[in-house]
Scaffold this motif. Structure first.
Motif, PDB file in Angstrom:
ATOM      1  N   VAL A   1      -3.325   6.499  -6.704  1.00 29.65           N
ATOM      2  CA  VAL A   1      -4.265   6.524  -5.473  1.00 29.65           C
ATOM      3  C   VAL A   1      -4.231   5.437  -4.481  1.00 29.65           C
ATOM      4  O   VAL A   1      -3.533   4.534  -4.592  1.00 29.65           O
ATOM      5  CB  VAL A   1      -5.991   6.039  -6.082  1.00 29.65           C
ATOM      6  CG1 VAL A   1      -7.030   6.153  -5.052  1.00 29.65           C
ATOM      7  CG2 VAL A   1      -6.027   7.031  -7.434  1.00 29.65           C
ATOM      8  N   GLU A   2      -4.361   5.958  -3.128  1.00 27.23           N
ATOM      9  CA  GLU A   2      -4.077   5.135  -1.751  1.00 27.23           C
ATOM     10  C   GLU A   2      -5.419   4.357  -1.711  1.00 27.23           C
ATOM     11  O   GLU A   2      -6.321   5.196  -1.223  1.00 27.23           O
ATOM     12  CB  GLU A   2      -3.449   5.949  -0.790  1.00 27.23           C
ATOM     13  CG  GLU A   2      -2.298   6.673  -1.100  1.00 27.23           C
ATOM     14  CD  GLU A   2      -2.085   7.887   0.055  1.00 27.23           C
ATOM     15  OE1 GLU A   2      -2.281   7.452   1.404  1.00 27.23           O
ATOM     16  OE2 GLU A   2      -1.276   8.674  -0.199  1.00 27.23           O
TER      17      GLU A   2
ATOM     18  N   ILE B   1      -1.598  15.590  -5.964  1.00 25.81           N
ATOM     19  CA  ILE B   1      -2.706  15.496  -4.958  1.00 25.81           C
ATOM     20  C   ILE B   1      -3.273  14.404  -4.304  1.00 25.81           C
ATOM     21  O   ILE B   1      -3.050  13.123  -4.858  1.00 25.81           O
ATOM     22  CB  ILE B   1      -4.235  16.058  -5.912  1.00 25.81           C
ATOM     23  CG1 ILE B   1      -4.095  17.486  -6.406  1.00 25.81           C
ATOM     24  CG2 ILE B   1      -5.615  15.804  -5.088  1.00 25.81           C
ATOM     25  CD1 ILE B   1      -5.263  17.984  -7.236  1.00 25.81           C
ATOM     26  N   ARG B   2      -3.235  14.228  -3.087  1.00 22.75           N
ATOM     27  CA  ARG B   2      -3.165  12.958  -2.285  1.00 22.75           C
ATOM     28  C   ARG B   2      -4.995  12.559  -2.214  1.00 22.75           C
ATOM     29  O   ARG B   2      -5.619  13.331  -1.834  1.00 22.75           O
ATOM     30  CB  ARG B   2      -2.670  13.228  -0.886  1.00 22.75           C
ATOM     31  CG  ARG B   2      -2.669  11.962  -0.188  1.00 22.75           C
ATOM     32  CD  ARG B   2      -1.803  11.924   1.127  1.00 22.75           C
ATOM     33  NE  ARG B   2      -1.869  10.708   1.972  1.00 22.75           N
ATOM     34  CZ  ARG B   2      -2.325  10.469   2.886  1.00 22.75           C
ATOM     35  NH1 ARG B   2      -2.407  11.549   3.847  1.00 22.75           N
ATOM     36  NH2 ARG B   2      -2.301   9.378   3.534  1.00 22.75           N
ATOM     37  N   VAL B   3      -5.059  11.524  -2.838  1.00 25.21           N
ATOM     38  CA  VAL B   3      -6.433  11.041  -3.106  1.00 25.21           C
ATOM     39  C   VAL B   3      -6.484   9.424  -2.266  1.00 25.21           C
ATOM     40  O   VAL B   3      -5.718   8.790  -2.624  1.00 25.21           O
ATOM     41  CB  VAL B   3      -6.936  10.701  -4.435  1.00 25.21           C
ATOM     42  CG1 VAL B   3      -8.432  10.145  -4.612  1.00 25.21           C
ATOM     43  CG2 VAL B   3      -6.778  12.085  -5.342  1.00 25.21           C
ATOM     44  N   VAL B   4      -7.273   9.498  -1.267  1.00 26.62           N
ATOM     45  CA  VAL B   4      -7.509   8.251  -0.643  1.00 26.62           C
ATOM     46  C   VAL B   4      -8.843   7.650  -0.746  1.00 26.62           C
ATOM     47  O   VAL B   4      -9.826   8.509  -0.724  1.00 26.62           O
ATOM     48  CB  VAL B   4      -7.438   8.600   1.031  1.00 26.62           C
ATOM     49  CG1 VAL B   4      -7.870   7.335   1.952  1.00 26.62           C
ATOM     50  CG2 VAL B   4      -5.653   8.664   1.355  1.00 26.62           C
ATOM     51  N   VAL B   5      -8.908   6.412  -0.993  1.00 23.86           N
ATOM     52  CA  VAL B   5     -10.399   5.582  -1.076  1.00 23.86           C
ATOM     53  C   VAL B   5     -10.431   4.590   0.213  1.00 23.86           C
ATOM     54  O   VAL B   5      -9.409   3.970   0.329  1.00 23.86           O
ATOM     55  CB  VAL B   5     -10.502   4.789  -2.499  1.00 23.86           C
ATOM     56  CG1 VAL B   5     -11.674   3.939  -2.410  1.00 23.86           C
ATOM     57  CG2 VAL B   5     -10.386   5.726  -3.546  1.00 23.86           C
ATOM     58  N   LEU B   6     -11.492   4.663   0.767  1.00 23.51           N
ATOM     59  CA  LEU B   6     -11.899   3.690   1.787  1.00 23.51           C
ATOM     60  C   LEU B   6     -12.774   2.922   1.387  1.00 23.51           C
ATOM     61  O   LEU B   6     -13.799   3.170   0.941  1.00 23.51           O
ATOM     62  CB  LEU B   6     -12.350   4.557   3.099  1.00 23.51           C
ATOM     63  CG  LEU B   6     -11.627   5.721   3.704  1.00 23.51           C
ATOM     64  CD1 LEU B   6     -12.320   6.128   5.058  1.00 23.51           C
ATOM     65  CD2 LEU B   6     -10.254   5.160   4.126  1.00 23.51           C
ATOM     66  N   GLU B   7     -12.494   1.584   1.497  1.00 21.97           N
ATOM     67  CA  GLU B   7     -13.306   0.362   1.066  1.00 21.97           C
ATOM     68  C   GLU B   7     -13.574  -0.479   2.191  1.00 21.97           C
ATOM     69  O   GLU B   7     -12.625  -1.053   2.823  1.00 21.97           O
ATOM     70  CB  GLU B   7     -12.599  -0.125  -0.245  1.00 21.97           C
ATOM     71  CG  GLU B   7     -13.141  -1.577  -0.627  1.00 21.97           C
ATOM     72  CD  GLU B   7     -14.906  -1.564  -0.897  1.00 21.97           C
ATOM     73  OE1 GLU B   7     -15.550  -2.454  -0.547  1.00 21.97           O
ATOM     74  OE2 GLU B   7     -15.303  -0.472  -1.383  1.00 21.97           O
TER      75      GLU B   7
ATOM     76  N   MET C   1       0.864  -1.252  -0.135  1.00 23.21           N
ATOM     77  CA  MET C   1      -0.047   0.157   0.198  1.00 23.21           C
ATOM     78  C   MET C   1       0.832   1.043  -0.007  1.00 23.21           C
ATOM     79  O   MET C   1       2.081   1.340   0.682  1.00 23.21           O
ATOM     80  CB  MET C   1      -0.819   0.006   1.269  1.00 23.21           C
ATOM     81  CG  MET C   1      -1.754  -1.028   1.152  1.00 23.21           C
ATOM     82  SD  MET C   1      -2.811  -1.174   2.825  1.00 23.21           S
ATOM     83  CE  MET C   1      -3.663   0.456   3.102  1.00 23.21           C
ATOM     84  N   VAL C   2       0.410   2.335  -0.511  1.00 24.35           N
ATOM     85  CA  VAL C   2       1.163   3.482  -0.793  1.00 24.35           C
ATOM     86  C   VAL C   2       1.267   4.090   0.762  1.00 24.35           C
ATOM     87  O   VAL C   2       2.230   4.870   0.986  1.00 24.35           O
ATOM     88  CB  VAL C   2       0.384   4.524  -1.800  1.00 24.35           C
ATOM     89  CG1 VAL C   2       1.315   5.780  -1.756  1.00 24.35           C
ATOM     90  CG2 VAL C   2       0.284   4.046  -3.374  1.00 24.35           C
ATOM     91  N   LEU C   3       0.081   4.022   1.460  1.00 24.31           N
ATOM     92  CA  LEU C   3       0.327   4.293   2.761  1.00 24.31           C
ATOM     93  C   LEU C   3       1.529   3.995   3.373  1.00 24.31           C
ATOM     94  O   LEU C   3       2.128   4.893   4.250  1.00 24.31           O
ATOM     95  CB  LEU C   3      -0.936   4.161   3.598  1.00 24.31           C
ATOM     96  CG  LEU C   3      -1.265   4.398   4.939  1.00 24.31           C
ATOM     97  CD1 LEU C   3      -1.289   5.898   5.296  1.00 24.31           C
ATOM     98  CD2 LEU C   3      -2.492   3.749   5.622  1.00 24.31           C
ATOM     99  N   LEU C   4       2.063   2.744   3.383  1.00 23.23           N
ATOM    100  CA  LEU C   4       3.014   2.067   4.249  1.00 23.23           C
ATOM    101  C   LEU C   4       4.293   2.666   3.837  1.00 23.23           C
ATOM    102  O   LEU C   4       5.237   2.770   4.758  1.00 23.23           O
ATOM    103  CB  LEU C   4       3.056   0.666   4.113  1.00 23.23           C
ATOM    104  CG  LEU C   4       1.675  -0.040   4.601  1.00 23.23           C
ATOM    105  CD1 LEU C   4       1.894  -1.529   4.296  1.00 23.23           C
ATOM    106  CD2 LEU C   4       1.533   0.315   5.988  1.00 23.23           C
ATOM    107  N   SER C   5       4.379   3.300   2.593  1.00 23.80           N
ATOM    108  CA  SER C   5       5.668   3.783   2.215  1.00 23.80           C
ATOM    109  C   SER C   5       5.665   5.496   2.378  1.00 23.80           C
ATOM    110  O   SER C   5       6.608   5.956   2.669  1.00 23.80           O
ATOM    111  CB  SER C   5       5.771   3.704   0.720  1.00 23.80           C
ATOM    112  OG  SER C   5       4.968   4.288   0.020  1.00 23.80           O
TER     113      SER C   5
END
Length: 643
Positions: free
Chosen positions: A205-206, A113-119, A1-5
Motif C-alpha cells: 500500500v502507498e 491493484i494500486r491502493v493509495v492512503v492519504l493521511e 515511500m513506494v511513490l518515490l520509486s
C-alpha cells in the motif's frame, strides 16, 4: 515511500520530491552543509569527508534524471494528477484495514491493484485518539498472526467494574453484558494504528502522510448536479495567512480513482460535504448524528496504585444528571493508566466546559487515589459518534463509500468502535475488489457505486450489534431523563436485548439543544492545582500539536461574518465556544485586549488556530453553526503516541 520509486515523474512537484532535488543539487555542488541537512532522505551524507568519484557519478546521473523529469512536468499553474485504483482518505484503523484487505484479495488472485492512503497527520497514528479497550475480533480476521508480527496488544483486560459516582463517593452498578471485556485488550490506539500502517506498507500500500484531503472532485451531470465523486484534491502548501502564495507554494494534487473510501473519522470535513450534497442521510431517512466529546489523559502511576488489566466505567459525577456522559479508567501496561470523560454534546447549559469537568473529575477520591504521586504523560480530545444504528446515513454512492466512524459505526453502550471500523473497511475492500474486476479498458476510472458494501454490512456482525443497542443512548432524552434512561437501558441490554418493536430517535442535532445563557446558571470551576488538574494550555502542550503559524486559519467563520458570529453567540449564549473547545482555540476578549476581528458587544473574536487538536467539536456545537472545520496544511495538528 513506494511513490518515490514508482511514480517520480508523475508527482515530481510534491514536497518530498522537491526535497530530494535539493539534496541532489547539494551533492552536485559539494555543499556539504546542505547535504547534511538532507541526509534523512539520502545516503550516505557527505559530512566530514570529500565525495568519492562514485558519488560524483551518482550525483550526475541523479541530476540528469531530475532535469528530464523537470522537462516532463506540467506548467506551474497546472495541478499534478495521479490516477489510482482505490483511494482511501484517512490512515486510521478503518482506512488501513481496507487497504490491507484490498492488497490481500489482489494477491490471492494474482492481480496488481494500486491502493493509495492519504493521511493528514505527519505520521500514521499521530491523529488517533481513543480510550481504547479493543476487541480483537476484526484483527483476528485481517491478520490472524498479529501476535507473531508484534502488534502492540500487550495488556489483556482482567476485570470489569461499573459504578455510579456521587460528589465524594461511589456505588457499584450492574454490569451490562455488552460492556464485558473478556478477551479484550487495553491499548494505545495510536500505537496500534502505526503498526497497522507498517503492515499496509509491507503489503504494498502507498501511504502518504502529511497529505490532507481538502476538496472533493465531483462527478457532475450536465446540469451541474453532483451525482458522485471521482477523487480528491489535497490541500495547497505554502499559502500565507492572506491566502497568497509564498515562495514554497505548491498546488494541491489530484488523486483520481473509480473508488474512493472516506475514512476520516467522526465528523470529517469531506464526509460532511458528501452527506450534505448527495443527501445521504435523507436517502435512508436517518436521524441526525449526535456526538460526544471524549477528553482523556494517560498517566504513569505509582506501582502500588497500578492494577494491570483493570477496567472501570462510571456515570454521575462530575456531570449533572441532565447531561449524558460517563468516565473510564483503564490500567494499561508499564504502570500507565488511561482516564477520560465523555460528555454528550447535546447538553443544554452553554456554561458547561467538558475540559473543566474532566479536571474536576480527577479530584474525586475514585480517581485521585490512583493518580496521586503519578505523572501525566499525555492529553487529547476528540469528538465521537453516538447516534448509533438510526443515525447511519447511506454508506455508498457513485465513486465510493463511507467507512468506519465516517459512517458512525460506534457501539456507544459498549464504548467500542475500533472492531466495527476495521470490519467495515474490510467489507468495503471486498465490495471494491469485486467491482474493480468488472472494469473494462474503456472505463478504468469511471466512478463505481458499491451497493454490495451495504449488503455485506447487513450480513456481518456490525449492523445486528448496533441494532441491538439502538435504544440505549436516546432513552436518556425526553420524559425518561437520567434515571428512567438508566433503568430502561438495564432492562433493554440485559433482558430484551434490543428485540423491542420500537426505535427511539434523535430528534435534532446537538447544537439545537443549547439553551440561551439567560435560562442557565453559570458554573464556577475550581482552579487547577498543577498536580492532579492543569490549566488548558499546559494540557495542549502535552498533545505535541503544531501548525505552521503563517498559514490560512483553517477554522472558517462562514461568510467571514465575525461581527454577526459574536452578536449571536455572545449576545445570546455568552460565548460557549470558549468553553466547549478543549484546546483554548477560541476566545471572546475585550476589544482593547487583542487584534481580533470586528468587534460587537465590546468583544472581539480571536481564533488561536495553532492550538487546534482536530477534535471537530467547534463545528458540531456552535449554536448558530457558523464555524466550518477545514483541513490545515498536511502534517499539522497533534502528535499522539500514547493515546
Amino acid at each position: 515511500m513506494v511513490l518515490l520509486s514508482r511514480q517520480v515523474a508523475r508527482i515530481a512537484r510534491t514536497p518530498a520530491v522537491r526535497h530530494q532535488r535539493a539534496c541532489w543539487k547539494a551533492l552536485s555542488t559539494l555543499n556539504t552543509g546542505a547535504a547534511s541537512a538532507c541526509s534523512r532522505r539520502t545516503s550516505p551524507p557527505l559530512v566530514g569527508r570529500m565525495p568519492t568519484l562514485a558519488q560524483f557519478h551518482t550525483a550526475r546521473v541523479l541530476r540528469e534524471e531530475a532535469q528530464e523529469q523537470e522537462e516532463a512536468m506540467p506548467e506551474e499553474d497546472e495541478r499534478v494528477v495521479d490516477e489510482v485504483d482505490v483511494l482511501i482518505v484517512g490512515g486510521g484503523p478503518a482506512g488501513l484495514s481496507a487497504a490491507i484487505k484490498m492488497k490481500q484479495l489482489a494477491e490471492a488472485k494474482g492481480e496488481e491493484i494500486r491502493v493509495v492512503v492519504l493521511e493528514k497527520g505527519a505520521e500514521v497514528g499521530n491523529h488517533i485518539l481513543s480510550g481504547a479497550v479493543i476487541e480483537p475480533r476484526a484483527l483476528n480476521e485481517l491478520i490472524p498472526d498479529w501476535k507473531e508480527k508484534g502488534a502492540p496488544l500487550n495488556q489483556e483486560a482482567t476485570e470489569d467494574h461499573m459504578v455510579f459516582l456521587t460528589e465524594s463517593g461511589s456505588m457499584p452498578l450492574p454490569h451490562p453484558p455488552q460492556m464485558s471485556n473478556d478477551g479484550n485488550y487495553i491499548v494505545s490506539l495510536s500505537r496500534v494504528t502505526a503498526w497497522l500502517g507498517e503492515q499496509a506498507e509491507e503489503a504494498g500500500v502507498e501511504i502518504y502522510p502529511g497529505f490532507a484531503g481538502a476538496q472533493i472532485l465531483w462527478d457532475e451531470a450536465e446540469d451541474g448536479t453532483k451525482r458522485g465523486i471521482k477523487g480528491i484534491v489535497t490541500n495547497e502548501i505554502g499559502l500565507g495567512k492572506d491566502r497568497k502564495p509564498k515562495d514554497n507554494y505548491e498546488q494541491g494534487m489530484e488523486f483520481r480513482a473509480p473508488i474512493t473510501l472516506i475514512a476520516e473519522g467522526a465528523h470529517g470535513s469531506l464526509s460532511q460535504q458528501l452527506i450534505r450534497h448527495l443527501k445521504l442521510r435523507e436517502a435512508v431517512d436517518a436521524d441526525p448524528q449526535t456526538y460526544g466529546l471524549g477528553v482523556k489523559e494517560v498517566w504513569r502511576v505509582k506501582p502500588e496504585n497500578h492494577k494491570p488489566g483493570y477496567v472501570s466505567h462510571s456515570m454521575g459525577f462530575p456531570l449533572s444528571l441532565d447531561t449524558y456522559g460517563g468516565t473510564w479508567m483503564y490500567h494499561m501496561e508499564d504502570n500507565m493508566v488511561s482516564i477520560g470523560l465523555v460528555v454528550g454534546l447535546d447538553y443544554e447549559n452553554p456554561y458547561l466546559s467538558p475540559y473543566q469537568e474532566f479536571q474536576r473529575m480527577k479530584h474525586h477520591p475514585y480517581f485521585a487515589s490512583v493518580l496521586e504521586g503519578g505523572e501525566c504523560l499525555a492529553y487529547g480530545a476528540r469528538a465521537l459518534n453516538e447516534g448509533g444504528y438510526q443515525s447511519i446515513p447511506k454508506v455508498h454512492f457513485p465513486g465510493g463509500a463511507l467507512v468506519g466512524c465516517s459512517a458512525g459505526f460506534l457501539n456507544v453502550p459498549k464504548i467500542k468502535g475500533t472492531h466495527n471500523a476495521m470490519k467495515s473497511g474490510m467489507l468495503a475492500a471486498e465490495a471494491a475488489f469485486q467491482a474493480l474486476s468488472q472494469r473494462t479498458e474503456d472505463n478504468l476510472y469511471t466512478p463505481i457505486d458499491l451497493p454490495e458494501y451495504k449488503k455485506l454490512l447487513d450480513e456481518s456482525w456490525i449492523m445486528p450489534e448496533l441494532y441491538e443497542v439502538r435504544n440505549l443512548r436516546p432513552s436518556f432524552h425526553g420524559p425518561l431523563g437520567f434515571w428512567g434512561g438508566l433503568m430502561y437501558s438495564g432492562l433493554d441490554s440485559m433482558i430484551l436485548k434490543g428485540r423491542t418493536p420500537w426505535t427511539f430517535h434523535h430528534a435534532k442535532p446537538d447544537h439545537e439543544y443549547t439553551k440561551p445563557a439567560a435560562e442557565c446558571k453559570p458554573i464556577n470551576y475550581p482552579k487547577p492545582d498543577g498536580q492532579l488538574s492543569f490549566d488548558i494550555l499546559t494540557s495542549v502542550s502535552r498533545t505535541g500539536t503544531n501548525h505552521a503559524e503563517d498559514q490560512p486559519v483553517h477554522l472558517v467563520v462562514n461568510d467571514g461574518d465575525y461581527k454577526g458570529h459574536v452578536e449571536r453567540n455572545v449576545g445570546t449564549f455568552d460565548g460557549p465556544l470558549g468553553r466547549v473547545c478543549p484546546a483554548a482555540v477560541y476566545e471572546y476578549v475585550p476589544k482593547d485586549d487583542a487584534n481580533g476581528q470586528e468587534d460587537a458587544l465590546g468583544k472581539k473574536f480571536v481564533i488561536n488556530a495553532q492550538n487546534c487538536i482536530h477534535c471537530k467539536t467547534c463545528s458540531i456545537k456552535t449554536p448558530d453553526q457558523s464555524i466550518t472545520w477545514t483541513v490545515p496544511e498536511g502534517g499539522g495538528g497533534p502528535k499522539y503516541s500514547l493515546t
